[in-house]
Design a protein around this motif. Structure first.
Motif, PDB file in Angstrom:
ATOM      1  N   SER A   1      -0.170 -14.254 -84.879  1.00 52.39           N
ATOM      2  CA  SER A   1      -0.659 -13.503 -86.055  1.00 52.39           C
ATOM      3  C   SER A   1       0.070 -13.945 -87.319  1.00 52.39           C
ATOM      4  O   SER A   1      -0.550 -14.086 -88.392  1.00 52.39           O
ATOM      5  CB  SER A   1      -0.472 -12.003 -85.824  1.00 52.39           C
ATOM      6  N   ASP A   2       1.390 -14.165 -87.233  1.00 50.18           N
ATOM      7  CA  ASP A   2       2.143 -14.628 -88.403  1.00 50.18           C
ATOM      8  C   ASP A   2       1.651 -15.997 -88.862  1.00 50.18           C
ATOM      9  O   ASP A   2       1.526 -16.256 -90.077  1.00 50.18           O
ATOM     10  CB  ASP A   2       3.632 -14.698 -88.066  1.00 50.18           C
TER      11      ASP A   2
ATOM     12  N   GLU B   1      -1.365 -17.249 -88.462  1.00 50.23           N
ATOM     13  CA  GLU B   1      -2.674 -17.073 -89.109  1.00 50.23           C
ATOM     14  C   GLU B   1      -2.520 -16.531 -90.520  1.00 50.23           C
ATOM     15  O   GLU B   1      -3.221 -16.959 -91.456  1.00 50.23           O
ATOM     16  CB  GLU B   1      -3.539 -16.133 -88.271  1.00 50.23           C
ATOM     17  N   GLU B   2      -1.591 -15.616 -90.726  1.00 50.12           N
ATOM     18  CA  GLU B   2      -1.358 -15.072 -92.069  1.00 50.12           C
ATOM     19  C   GLU B   2      -0.850 -16.159 -93.015  1.00 50.12           C
ATOM     20  O   GLU B   2      -1.306 -16.271 -94.174  1.00 50.12           O
ATOM     21  CB  GLU B   2      -0.339 -13.933 -91.980  1.00 50.12           C
ATOM     22  N   LEU B   3       0.092 -17.002 -92.537  1.00 50.47           N
ATOM     23  CA  LEU B   3       0.591 -18.100 -93.373  1.00 50.47           C
ATOM     24  C   LEU B   3      -0.515 -19.106 -93.692  1.00 50.47           C
ATOM     25  O   LEU B   3      -0.602 -19.609 -94.830  1.00 50.47           O
ATOM     26  CB  LEU B   3       1.747 -18.816 -92.665  1.00 50.47           C
ATOM     27  N   ASN B   4      -1.361 -19.415 -92.719  1.00 51.71           N
ATOM     28  CA  ASN B   4      -2.476 -20.323 -92.987  1.00 51.71           C
ATOM     29  C   ASN B   4      -3.432 -19.746 -94.025  1.00 51.71           C
ATOM     30  O   ASN B   4      -3.952 -20.472 -94.892  1.00 51.71           O
ATOM     31  CB  ASN B   4      -3.229 -20.612 -91.687  1.00 51.71           C
ATOM     32  N   ALA B   5      -3.664 -18.439 -93.963  1.00 55.08           N
ATOM     33  CA  ALA B   5      -4.533 -17.805 -94.968  1.00 55.08           C
ATOM     34  C   ALA B   5      -3.914 -17.894 -96.359  1.00 55.08           C
ATOM     35  O   ALA B   5      -4.610 -18.188 -97.356  1.00 55.08           O
ATOM     36  CB  ALA B   5      -4.777 -16.343 -94.576  1.00 55.08           C
ATOM     37  N   GLN B   6      -2.590 -17.645 -96.470  1.00 55.27           N
ATOM     38  CA  GLN B   6      -1.917 -17.779 -97.769  1.00 55.27           C
ATOM     39  C   GLN B   6      -1.993 -19.215 -98.292  1.00 55.27           C
ATOM     40  O   GLN B   6      -2.217 -19.436 -99.494  1.00 55.27           O
ATOM     41  CB  GLN B   6      -0.463 -17.348 -97.633  1.00 55.27           C
ATOM     42  N   ILE B   7      -1.822 -20.197 -97.390  1.00 57.30           N
ATOM     43  CA  ILE B   7      -1.911 -21.603 -97.810  1.00 57.30           C
ATOM     44  C   ILE B   7      -3.304 -21.924 -98.336  1.00 57.30           C
ATOM     45  O   ILE B   7      -3.466 -22.610 -99.360  1.00 57.30           O
ATOM     46  CB  ILE B   7      -1.530 -22.518 -96.641  1.00 57.30           C
ATOM     47  N   ASN B   8      -4.320 -21.414 -97.673  1.00 57.54           N
ATOM     48  CA  ASN B   8      -5.690 -21.667 -98.138  1.00 57.54           C
ATOM     49  C   ASN B   8      -5.940 -21.038 -99.500  1.00 57.54           C
ATOM     50  O   ASN B   8      -6.591 -21.637-100.373  1.00 57.54           O
ATOM     51  CB  ASN B   8      -6.684 -21.131 -97.104  1.00 57.54           C
ATOM     52  N   LEU B   9      -5.433 -19.804 -99.732  1.00 57.02           N
ATOM     53  CA  LEU B   9      -5.593 -19.149-101.037  1.00 57.02           C
ATOM     54  C   LEU B   9      -4.896 -19.942-102.129  1.00 57.02           C
ATOM     55  O   LEU B   9      -5.462 -20.148-103.229  1.00 57.02           O
ATOM     56  CB  LEU B   9      -5.039 -17.722-100.971  1.00 57.02           C
ATOM     57  N   LEU B  10      -3.669 -20.397-101.856  1.00 59.66           N
ATOM     58  CA  LEU B  10      -2.937 -21.174-102.857  1.00 59.66           C
ATOM     59  C   LEU B  10      -3.637 -22.500-103.156  1.00 59.66           C
ATOM     60  O   LEU B  10      -3.695 -22.933-104.317  1.00 59.66           O
ATOM     61  CB  LEU B  10      -1.503 -21.430-102.381  1.00 59.66           C
ATOM     62  N   ASN B  11      -4.177 -23.159-102.141  1.00 63.08           N
ATOM     63  CA  ASN B  11      -4.917 -24.399-102.378  1.00 63.08           C
ATOM     64  C   ASN B  11      -6.155 -24.160-103.219  1.00 63.08           C
ATOM     65  O   ASN B  11      -6.498 -24.959-104.113  1.00 63.08           O
ATOM     66  CB  ASN B  11      -5.312 -25.033-101.045  1.00 63.08           C
TER      67      ASN B  11
END
Length: 688
Positions: free
Chosen positions: A308-309, A311-321
């Motif tokens: 879960s952690d 997946e959350e980091l991947n979501a943050q990376i996608n938002l920043l990109n």
């Protein structure tokens, strides 16, 4: 090999001895980079025990440098499609596409690499700067170091030969027991000889002469060893002279056509290149390494994360990109023409900087490869010098050497044919020897049996020992008489030979000096002609190999046709024999002569059939009579058996009655009264 097959091979090898891992494909594929590096370090530790450690106890830079050095010693070559920077980064970061090929290469060659790692500790030379080598003390120590390295090579080669010679502990123990038995026999023999010698009147004088002989022989061995040591020292000095001559020739060739301006220009270019590497590239690499270390330390300090952690980091990376892309588009829409021009120059500057970095990395790799090739070249030169011990032949010497080789090849072929004949004869003689030994053993056993019968057991052995002792005594007497004269003659001959060698070597050394200068002048012409010769030789070899393949195919085809011809010839002979038999049968069958007709197979087989039919008819009649008379015969046999039993019973009863009659007569004589004796009718009734 695909990645899945590569993983299967690595997991299979790691689960064997001496690694004893318990991986499967899923667990091995899910290993983290740090654990994968630890697996690589464990494999390297099996090859070189000094590498055994936990990589968490040392810094990543130290781990990477240690692995790089060991892989360089083991002569591992990275894939062609990967440059050195990517290879180093892949090892430091524990990337699977870099680590898996290394593990495959190591696991395929574990015994060979263990041997190479062991030899690297003693055969990798220490790089000493030339300015330090100019000192006499350092140069002497380095020469001694090279001599010790050569001695180690020879000793290691001898050790490998002894290991591969096929001796085992059982054979050695057997040899030791045999030698001990021989030692005991020799001690007994020496005691017997000593007792015999002590009775001799000049025994002390003879013992002194024998002692002096032994001392002089030991001295002769020491002199031979000193001579060999001096020859080896001369050989080492010759090798050193050759190395110095090669270095001098290289220096002269490099100095041809060189001017001060060209050398200064070359030094300026090298200085600019080294300055760029030191001032720009190395600080950038150090900064990247520090950032990587900081990131790795942050990752290590953070507690373990779950799915879960991540997946959350991947979501943050996608938002920043996505935000970065929006800002870039906004900037491009609101940008001015001057900014567009500057961006073009920035792109060109970035491309140039990337090219400079790539060129610097290529230069570094080329330097490393150049140093490595120089090191290998020096090692191979040493190996060639140690193996041959002479210089490479050139010019007329080489032609004479080739002609000599051709004559030797013809002699070799002739000797090889003679050797084949001798081997065949040796086989026959060996078999003859075995047969004679068997006969000798049989005769020895018969003689020993005869000696035991005659009471003189061991006579032959005693006689043989006496003959051996007498022959040894005569040999010792002759040898003692020749010893002193031989020693004096040997010393005189050695002194004369040493003086002759010195006188012969002096003019030869004077003649060699101008020849060496001439050799240096002829070397370039020799090299060019050698290259042309090698090209021609390669063409001839390729054509020769093609022709040999064609000849081989034709020979195989010829052999197949010959075998088919012989097979058909044999079949024809068989058919001819059968045809001749058929013709003779037809001739006899058609003939009007009665005797000829009787010899035909038809008549013979019909006659045999009639005989067998008559025989079978007689057997059937006999069988019929046996079946008809079987039941009456069985009844008669039963009646005879009953009669036999009845007679046996009657005989038994008669014996009993006779015993009872004797008892009653005895009682009547004593005055007793008893029953009257039974009559014959009564006996018959009792029996029935």
């Amino acid at each position: 090999m695909s990645m899945s097959e590569l993983m299967k091979f690595i997991v299979k090898e790691l689960n064997k001895e001496p690694f004893n891992k318990s991986y499967n494909l899923i667990s091995f594929d899910s290993l983290e980079p740090l654990h994968l590096l630890q697996v690589l370090n464990d494999v390297l530790a099996v090859i070189d025990p000094k590498q055994k450690m936990d990589i968490r106890e040392e810094s990543p830079d130290q781990t990477a440098v240690r692995i790089f050095q060991l892989l360089r010693v083991l002569k591992y070559k990275p894939p062609d499609n990967m440059n050195m920077s990517e290879f180093r980064a892949g090892i430091v970061q524990g990337e699977k596409p870099v680590i898996f090929p290394i593990l495959e290469w190591l696991l395929l060659k574990v015994p060979e690499l263990q041997k190479r790692a062991y030899l690297a500790k003693f055969l990798v030379k220490i790089d000493v700067p030339p300015e330090i080598m100019q000192e006499e003390e350092v140069n002497g120590i380095y020469l001694q170091y090279e001599e010790l390295m050569d001695q180690f090579k020879e000793l290691h080669k001898q050790s490998e030969q002894l290991k591969n010679s096929g001796f085992n502990t059982g054979e050695i123990r057997k040899d030791i027991t045999n030698m001990e038995e021989e030692k005991e026999q020799l001690i007994k023999r020496i005691e017997r000889l000593r007792r015999k010698v002590e009775s001799h009147p000049n025994s002390q004088k003879m013992m002194m002469v024998a002692k002096n002989l032994r001392v002089e022989r030991d001295r002769e061995k020491k002199l031979a060893a000193q001579k060999q040591d001096q020859l080896t020292a001369i050989a080492h000095l010759d090798q050193r002279i050759k190395r110095l001559e090669v270095q001098l020739r290289d220096m002269r060739q490099t100095s041809i056509g060189a001017t001060a301006e060209s050398m200064i220009h070359k030094l300026e270019e090298e200085t600019r290149t080294n300055g760029y590497i030191v001032k720009e590239q190395l600080p950038r690499d150090i900064g990247n390494k520090k950032k990587l270390i900081q990131n790795l330390q942050k990752v290590v300090s953070v507690p373990a994360m779950g799915h879960s952690d991540l997946e959350e980091l991947n979501a943050q990376i996608n938002l920043l990109n996505a935000e970065i892309n929006q800002l870039i588009e906004k900037r491009m829409r609101s940008g001015e023409p001057t900014d567009d021009k500057l961006s073009l120059f920035r792109q060109q500057a970035g491309i140039i900087s990337h090219k400079k970095e790539a060129a610097a990395e290529t230069l570094r790799a080329a330097r490393d490869e150049y140093n490595h090739i120089l090191h290998e070249l020096e090692q191979k030169r040493e190996v060639v010098n140690a193996a041959e011990g002479t210089e490479v032949l050139k010019g007329e010497d080489f032609k004479r050497y080739v002609n000599k080789l051709r004559s030797k090849s013809t002699i070799y072929k002739k000797k090889r044919s003679e050797l084949a004949e001798l081997r065949a004869e040796v086989g026959v003689l060996t078999r003859t020897e075995e047969v004679l030994k068997q006969r000798n053993d049989h005769i020895d056993r018969q003689l020993s049996v005869l000696e035991r019968k005659k009471g003189v057991a061991g006579y032959r052995e005693t006689q043989e020992e006496l003959e051996k002792v007498s022959s040894m005594k005569s040999e010792l007497d002759e040898m003692k008489g020749r010893t002193l004269d031989d020693m004096a003659e040997m010393v005189r001959r050695l002194h004369a030979e040493v003086a002759d060698r010195r006188n012969n070597l002096t003019p030869i050394l004077r003649e060699i000096r101008p020849l060496r200068e001439k050799l240096q002048e002829l070397n370039p012409e020799y090299e060019s002609k050698k290259q042309a010769y090698e090209r021609q030789q390669a063409g001839f070899d390729s054509n020769m190999s093609k022709l040999e393949q064609e000849v081989k195919g034709y020979r195989e085809e010829c052999k197949a046709e010959e075998s088919r011809y012989h097979y058909l010839n044999c079949m024809m002979k068989v058919l001819q024999v059968q045809q001749s038999r058929v013709a003779s049968e037809m001739k006899a069958y058609v003939s009007s002569d009665a005797l000829e007709k009787k010899k035909t197979f038809r008549e013979v087989y019909s006659r045999k059939i009639q005989e067998q039919e008559s025989l079978s008819r007689g057997l059937r009649e006999k069988q019929k009579t046996v079946k008809e008379n079987h039941e009456p015969n069985m009844k008669q046999m039963k009646m005879w058996k009953d009669l036999e039993r009845l007679l046996e019973c009657k005989k038994h009863c008669m014996n009993q009655m006779s015993n009872v009659g004797t008892t009653e007569g005895a009682t009547a004589m004593m005055g007793g009264y008893g029953d009257p004796a039974p009559t014959h009718l009564e006996e018959d009734r009792l029996v029935l």
